[in-house]
Design an enzyme around this catalytic site. Structure first.
Site, PDB file in Angstrom:
ATOM      1  N   GLU A 123      -4.517  75.737  16.554  1.00 60.45           N
ATOM      2  CA  GLU A 123      -3.343  76.530  16.791  1.00 60.45           C
ATOM      3  C   GLU A 123      -2.128  76.417  15.693  1.00 60.45           C
ATOM      4  OE1 GLU A 123      -1.804  74.878  20.319  1.00 60.45           O
ATOM      5  OE2 GLU A 123       0.246  75.705  20.094  1.00 60.45           O
TER       6      GLU A 123
ATOM      7  N   ASP B 205      -1.666  56.899  12.983  1.00 61.71           N
ATOM      8  CA  ASP B 205      -0.889  57.299  11.617  1.00 61.71           C
ATOM      9  C   ASP B 205       0.413  57.828  12.048  1.00 61.71           C
ATOM     10  OD1 ASP B 205      -0.664  57.252   9.136  1.00 61.71           O
ATOM     11  OD2 ASP B 205      -2.247  59.045   8.740  1.00 61.71           O
TER      12      ASP B 205
HETATM   13  P1  ADP Z   1      -3.490  66.278   5.676  1.00 64.31           P
HETATM   14  O1  ADP Z   1      -4.523  65.859   6.498  1.00 64.31           O
HETATM   15  O2  ADP Z   1      -3.851  66.997   4.112  1.00 64.31           O
HETATM   16  O3  ADP Z   1      -2.448  65.372   5.385  1.00 64.31           O
HETATM   17  P2  ADP Z   1      -1.658  67.747   7.529  1.00 64.31           P
HETATM   18  O4  ADP Z   1      -2.558  67.800   8.860  1.00 64.31           O
HETATM   19  O5  ADP Z   1      -0.860  66.295   7.430  1.00 64.31           O
HETATM   20  O6  ADP Z   1      -2.695  67.626   6.363  1.00 64.31           O
HETATM   21  O7  ADP Z   1      -1.210  69.150   7.492  1.00 64.31           O
HETATM   22  C1  ADP Z   1      -0.726  69.438   6.068  1.00 64.31           C
HETATM   23  C2  ADP Z   1       1.045  70.044   6.669  1.00 64.31           C
HETATM   24  O8  ADP Z   1       0.700  71.326   7.220  1.00 64.31           O
HETATM   25  C3  ADP Z   1       1.673  69.212   7.498  1.00 64.31           C
HETATM   26  O9  ADP Z   1       2.681  68.513   6.754  1.00 64.31           O
HETATM   27  C4  ADP Z   1       2.300  70.126   8.284  1.00 64.31           C
HETATM   28  O10 ADP Z   1       3.581  70.559   7.640  1.00 64.31           O
HETATM   29  C5  ADP Z   1       1.465  71.532   8.294  1.00 64.31           C
HETATM   30  N1  ADP Z   1       0.674  71.542   9.506  1.00 64.31           N
HETATM   31  C6  ADP Z   1      -0.292  70.811  10.049  1.00 64.31           C
HETATM   32  N2  ADP Z   1      -0.840  71.251  11.306  1.00 64.31           N
HETATM   33  C7  ADP Z   1      -0.367  72.262  11.417  1.00 64.31           C
HETATM   34  C8  ADP Z   1      -0.352  73.306  12.704  1.00 64.31           C
HETATM   35  N3  ADP Z   1      -1.217  72.873  13.610  1.00 64.31           N
HETATM   36  N4  ADP Z   1       0.362  74.408  12.413  1.00 64.31           N
HETATM   37  C9  ADP Z   1       1.093  74.702  11.362  1.00 64.31           C
HETATM   38  N5  ADP Z   1       1.398  73.532  10.499  1.00 64.31           N
HETATM   39  C10 ADP Z   1       0.586  72.402  10.387  1.00 64.31           C
END
Ligand code: ADP
Length: 296
Positions: free
Chosen positions: A98, A205
């Site tokens: 989502e 984390d």
């Molecule tokens: P990684 O595993 O590379 O660290 P993240 O899961 O932290 O990646 O996601 C990278 C960035 O994307 C996050 O810092 C956030 O800003 C954005 N993000 C993560 N999940 C979502 C989501 N479900 N919807 C919108 N943006 C998201």
């Protein structure tokens, strides 16, 4: 730019999820991630989030992340994005979630976040008296995280967390026998730092880069490294790089009271993420690890 292959498989996943054809009409990059390539998918069913990486470099990463997100989501505490699905396509593996549209914080943002996090830490459903650990291994950042079950928190922390990272540091040549000896000295005193408590469902984390503000102005947690363990681990991580307001801890303490001395244990709990940082980013963090080990 999002590759056509990922766009096509994401579309396929969305078709299955909705049980009807879904078109991805536009894609745009999302910054801020540490490991993966992340994109927003604009679709006929609203926006979705996709991230992907090399399937061979990080085997099983997104399956473990999807399972972890589901565990947290099923706790019905802090909001967690819905998992649409995960899979592999050619060289890549991917995860579709989502999309979280960010908004301004509600006035009670930190208070609500703190008490919901405390409620999450009370959850032992899924753990079924197995102790500390998880039924599968996952990742912490880009490093594998092993989660073998242990009845004792101290055993889990030593074997699955500190020794596992120390081994990598020794293999990489960033740590020598002196560091191992310093850790050995600490192990005898660990029970002074961790009061005996039931295992808690942990995000794993919980630094400030791993929560977002949802469209309702409330906290949304992302990118977990879930396991059942001592709640000091999440609290320690929340303090490692700053960014959490004092109202978070006040609300937390009200909902699930902490020992008065809990703050003194945070540096010890953070030896784990600090060792992860040594192994991911190198020597600079080693001096922080040694400072904690000398100071305890
Ligand atoms: P990684 O595993 O590379 O660290 P993240 O899961 O932290 O990646 O996601 C990278 C960035 O994307 C996050 O810092 C956030 O800003 C954005 N993000 C993560 N999940 C979502 C989501 N479900 N919807 C919108 N943006 C998201």
């Amino acid at each position: 730019m999002l590759s056509t292959e990922i766009k096509t498989v994401a579309e396929k996943l969305l078709n299955q999820h909705f049980g009807k054809p879904v078109q991805v009409t536009h894609t745009s990059g999302v910054g801020g991630g540490c490991i993966n390539d992340a994109h927003r998918l604009k679709t006929s069913e609203g926006p979705f989030f996709v991230k992907y990486n090399s399937a061979s470099r990080y085997p099983g990463m997104f399956e473990a992340e999807a399972k972890g997100l589901l565990l947290l989501r099923n706790s019905n505490t802090v909001y967690v994005p819905e998992v649409i699905g995960f899979g592999e396509e050619g060289e890549n593996s991917f995860l579709v979630l989502e999309f979280i549209d960010s908004a301004a914080q509600q006035d009670d943002f930190w208070f609500h976040f703190g008490s919901e996090m405390a409620n999450m830490h009370r959850i032992i459903m899924g753990q079924e008296n197995k102790g500390h650990g998880l039924d599968y291994d996952n990742y912490i950042g880009s490093l594998p995280q092993q989660n073998k079950w242990h009845a004792s928190w101290i055993d889990f922390f030593v074997v699955e967390r500190l020794e596992a990272q120390l081994r990598i540091a020794r293999e990489q040549g960033s740590a020598g026998p002196d560091l191992s000896q310093m850790f050995q000295r600490l192990y005898k005193h660990l029970s002074d730092f961790f009061p005996e408590e039931p295992p808690a469902l942990l995000h794993g984390d919980l630094w400030s880069g791993n929560f977002m503000i949802g469209s309702d102005g409330r906290a949304v947690i992302i990118d977990p490294a879930v396991y059942y363990g001592h709640r000091y681990m999440d609290l320690g991580m929340s303090k490692l790089f700053g960014g959490f307001d004092s109202a978070f801890y006040e609300a937390y303490n009200e909902a699930y009271p902490l020992e008065p001395s809990w703050r003194k244990s945070m540096d010890i709990a953070n030896l784990y993420p600090l060792m992860v940082h040594v192994n991911l980013f190198g020597g600079g963090y080693l001096s922080s690890v040694k400072a904690v080990l000398r100071g305890f």
